[in-house]
Every structure is written in C-alpha cells, then in structure tokens.
Motif scaffolding. Structure first.
Motif, PDB file in Angstrom:
ATOM      1  N   MET A 230      17.553  18.267   5.322  1.00 31.00           N
ATOM      2  CA  MET A 230      18.200  17.596   4.172  1.00 31.00           C
ATOM      3  C   MET A 230      19.538  16.992   4.633  1.00 31.00           C
ATOM      4  O   MET A 230      19.886  15.859   4.283  1.00 31.00           O
ATOM      5  CB  MET A 230      18.441  18.612   3.044  1.00 31.00           C
ATOM      6  CG  MET A 230      17.148  19.182   2.480  1.00 31.00           C
ATOM      7  SD  MET A 230      17.449  20.657   1.461  1.00 31.00           S
ATOM      8  CE  MET A 230      15.788  21.324   1.289  1.00 31.00           C
TER       9      MET A 230
ATOM     10  N   LEU B 178      13.522  19.450  -3.988  1.00 29.74           N
ATOM     11  CA  LEU B 178      12.902  20.774  -3.873  1.00 29.74           C
ATOM     12  C   LEU B 178      13.181  21.617  -5.113  1.00 29.74           C
ATOM     13  O   LEU B 178      14.337  21.960  -5.396  1.00 29.74           O
ATOM     14  CB  LEU B 178      13.451  21.474  -2.616  1.00 29.74           C
ATOM     15  CG  LEU B 178      12.791  22.785  -2.226  1.00 29.74           C
ATOM     16  CD1 LEU B 178      11.295  22.612  -1.964  1.00 29.74           C
ATOM     17  CD2 LEU B 178      13.460  23.353  -0.967  1.00 29.74           C
TER      18      LEU B 178
ATOM     19  N   HIS C 213       7.408  28.395   7.084  1.00 29.74           N
ATOM     20  CA  HIS C 213       8.604  27.559   6.922  1.00 29.74           C
ATOM     21  C   HIS C 213       9.377  27.348   8.238  1.00 29.74           C
ATOM     22  O   HIS C 213       9.897  26.267   8.468  1.00 29.74           O
ATOM     23  CB  HIS C 213       9.504  28.192   5.866  1.00 29.74           C
ATOM     24  CG  HIS C 213      10.577  27.281   5.377  1.00 29.74           C
ATOM     25  ND1 HIS C 213      10.330  25.995   4.953  1.00 29.74           N
ATOM     26  CD2 HIS C 213      11.917  27.466   5.243  1.00 29.74           C
ATOM     27  CE1 HIS C 213      11.471  25.423   4.576  1.00 29.74           C
ATOM     28  NE2 HIS C 213      12.441  26.289   4.759  1.00 29.74           N
TER      29      HIS C 213
HETATM   30  O1  LIG Z   1      14.676  29.837   1.406  1.00 35.74           O
HETATM   31  C1  LIG Z   1      13.807  29.049   1.035  1.00 35.74           C
HETATM   32  O2  LIG Z   1      13.213  29.123  -0.024  1.00 35.74           O
HETATM   33  C2  LIG Z   1      13.440  27.914   1.915  1.00 35.74           C
HETATM   34  C3  LIG Z   1      14.541  26.973   2.164  1.00 35.74           C
HETATM   35  C4  LIG Z   1      14.999  25.997   1.380  1.00 35.74           C
HETATM   36  C5  LIG Z   1      16.068  25.309   2.058  1.00 35.74           C
HETATM   37  C6  LIG Z   1      16.099  25.994   3.335  1.00 35.74           C
HETATM   38  O3  LIG Z   1      16.803  25.743   4.305  1.00 35.74           O
HETATM   39  O4  LIG Z   1      15.206  26.992   3.353  1.00 35.74           O
END
Ligand SMILES: O=C(O)CC1=CCC(=O)O1
Length: 391
Positions: free
Chosen positions: A91, A116, A231
């Motif tokens: 981001m 998000l 992730h």
């Molecule tokens: O922690 C989360 O849900 C995932 C996330 C959103 C931004 C980030 O850097 O991690």
C-alpha cells in the motif's frame, strides 16, 4: 520521520527498497536478502511503530508512511529506487508510485490491496490493540499469515509471533488507521511504474481478487498467483518470490540490461544460486575448487546460461526440467552428468518411481541398451541415497 533501516549489497548497484507488512519488521525479508543483495543495494526499513522505528501517536495516514520513505531516501541522497512491499508495504508502494512517480522506477506489490475491508473494521482493530496489546493478536494473525502447515511450525511461531508481539501497540493501531483511510483504487490508473503484482492463492487477508483488481487497474502490470501461500507469501514461497522479484527488477529493466557487463554479473548471481539449489553446495563447491584457467570460461558459461537462464526460467517447473534432463542424458549416454542429475532430480522432488518411468521412455524411444546402462547407474545412485550416502 526517518525510519530505522539497513543497507546491504554492492554500493554502486541500483537501490531496491523492501517495505514490511503490518505487525512485522524488516527481517520478514530475510529469505529474500541473500538473493536480492547479490545484485541490488537492498534498503530494508521498518515501518513506523514497527521493528526499530519508533511509533508516534496515531492515527497515521498512508501519506505518513509514504513520506517516511521519501524522508529516508532524501536522507540517504537516493533519487530513484525499485520498491517491493508486502501488504501494508505494498500500500505504501502504491501511494509512492502514485504521488512521487519520479522516485519509483519499478514496483512489486505482494499480497496487498488498494481497498481492504471497511474503515470501521480497521478502527475497531486499532481500538482492540490499544486496549489489549499486539500480543493479543498473535494467534489469529499467524493463521492469516501462513497456511496451516507453516503456522504450526515452532520456528515460524517463534519468529513471526515474536515480531507481532514486539510491534508497538500505538504503531500497529496507527497503521490500521492508515489502512482505514486509504484511497488508492482511484489512483491505480495513474501509476506508470512497471509493476509486478503477487498474490498467495490461500491468502485470507488479501485474497487473489485484490491482486487481480490492482493488476487490472495499473496500466503496465503483471500478475502472479502463488499456490501454497497465504498472506506472507515471501516467507512461505520464498524461492518463487525471489525468482519473480529478480525477473521483474533485473531482466527487463534498463539499468542492468543496458550495461551488458552488469547483466552478465546478474545472470552469474542467479545462476550460482540456482545451481546450488539444484546440484547442492557440496557439488558446486567442488566444481569451483577444480576450476583451472583453461576451464574457467566454460564453468562461467554454464553458470550463466544453463543455470542463470535455462534452469532459472519460470517457463517449466524444476521436477519437469529434471525429467527432461534425465531422458536426454540417458539417451545420449552422458553417464557422469546422468549420475549428477539423478541426485538433482531427487533434490527437485522427483520420486524414484518417476525416474524409472523416464528411463522406460528412454528404452522405447532411444533404445534398450541405453536404458539398460542408465537403469544400472540410477539404481546405484538411488541405492546410495537409501543408504544415507547420497550427497
Ligand atoms: O493483518 C492482516 O489482516 C493482514 C494485513 C493487512 C495489512 C497488512 O500489512 O497485513
């Protein structure tokens, strides 16, 4: 604010900035560093309130985080960089590419999003962390960062759970508020930097649809979706991410490819890394030791082209490459190379039963005598492995 940072790699190489995600620190890039710093001056930094960069009272905006990077670049007198970020880092990268395009040469956005969740959710999360601390988020977070296989591993829990719990509560909350307020979707069309977008197929936090929307919105973007990754895909699929980053930042780009000497150096670096992965350190160290003035150009040629180009290419997976290689070597009777590649095939995850099938093909398409000697040799090598002598 000038964030805490670390510079690694040749002083004259192009600068590649690595930006971490929410609740992590710059060591999240540990598995990228050896590969990337062999060809870039890697600038890893900690986002505000993360790692060694102190927090300031929140809320923050994405602009706050983007300006931290600009302050750091100004401080180091760096004009233009390549930039890779995971999630919050991505981001930050989109904000920079949209608002300071003259500073961003190429961009890689990993497991991230331009829009998000809802602002309320992020503000709730910020309030929860201010009340309970980042430690209270560790278990749920690890389940988003990694697939089940990795999130239960003790070393992973220790490293990444520790990172999360060590993140400053206010820093974490302030960054959640930056995500709550981000308005990147309308800015994607204005991003001119060639962009690589990477998603983890199993990422519950920023699923692949987010990456698809980013890649559709940025005019010069390429999308890669990685299987068996959640992730933090750069941790879970480090090798594949490294290859994608190297391809994106090195092979097409101007600075490396305009100077053919530097391009060759880059290929040698990739080649050596891939050669070690496939053939093993012991073999490669032996080959390096045995080099003579006469053989050195040939060794260098193999490293650059066989390993730095062919085996490094994403066009075919490594087990398939191994099978093709075994078939050719068996069919042409190159037995020294065949022995080495039986070991390499096993290292690439090819089962002994698949090697047998490959050699059956050799019997039909190249002749039974060729397959006969290849079977004998492969059987010996696989036997050594079973006895624990398969180095
Ligand atoms: O922690 C989360 O849900 C995932 C996330 C959103 C931004 C980030 O850097 O991690």
């Amino acid at each position: 604010m000038i964030p805490d940072y670390e510079l690694t790699g040749p002083p004259n190489a192009p600068v590649l900035v690595l930006s971490n995600s929410l609740g992590t620190d710059r060591t999240m890039w540990d598995q990228q560093l050896p590969e990337l710093s062999s060809r870039f001056r890697v600038l890893r930094y900690d986002q505000r309130g993360h790692g060694k960069t102190p927090a300031t009272p929140g809320p923050y905006e994405l602009e706050t985080l983007g300006r931290d990077v600009l302050d750091l670049l100004d401080h180091l007198e760096i004009v233009r960089v390549r930039f890779a970020g995971v999630s919050l880092g991505g981001m930050t990268g989109m904000w920079l590419a949209a608002n300071a395009p003259e500073r961003i040469e190429r961009l890689a956005l990993l497991c991230t999003s331009a829009a998000l969740g809802t602002p309320e959710n992020w503000r709730e999360r910020a309030a929860f962390v201010r009340a309970n601390g980042t430690g209270a988020m560790t278990d749920s977070t690890l389940g988003r960062w990694f697939t089940a296989e990795l999130s239960s591993r003790q070393d992973v829990v220790a490293k990444y759970g520790g990172m999360m719990a060590a993140t400053d509560d206010e820093g974490y909350a302030g960054c959640c508020e930056a995500i709550a307020g981000m308005a990147l979707e309308g800015r994607l069309g204005g991003i001119t930097a060639p962009t690589l977008v990477v998603a983890g197929y199993d990422d519950p936090a920023t699923p692949p649809e987010h990456a698809e929307r980013i890649a559709a919105g940025i005019p010069n973007a390429r999308l890669a979706v990685l299987e068996r990754a959640a992730h933090l895909a750069n941790v879970e699929q480090a090798e594949r991410v490294n290859r994608l980053l190297v391809e994106h930042f090195v092979s097409e780009g101007e600075p490396m490819s305009t100077a053919s000497g530097e391009a060759a150096t880059a290929r040698t670096g990739t080649g050596m890394a891939v050669r070690r992965q496939v053939l093993g350190d012991e073999h490669v160290d032996r080959a390096i030791e045995r080099r003579t003035e006469f053989t050195e150009p040939f060794q260098d040629f193999i490293t650059r082209y066989a390993w730095g180009e062919l085996w490094a290419s994403e066009g075919m997976d490594r087990p398939t490459r191994s099978c093709v290689t075994l078939a050719i070597l068996a069919a042409t009777g190159c037995h020294d190379e065949l022995a080495m590649h039986v070991r390499a095939a096993r290292r690439n995850g090819v089962e002994a039963s698949t090697i047998r099938e490959v050699l059956m093909h050799v019997a039909v398409y190249a002749g039974v005598p060729k397959a006969n000697s290849a079977f004998a040799l492969a059987d010996r090598i696989l036997g050594e492995e079973a006895d624990g002598n398969g180095a």
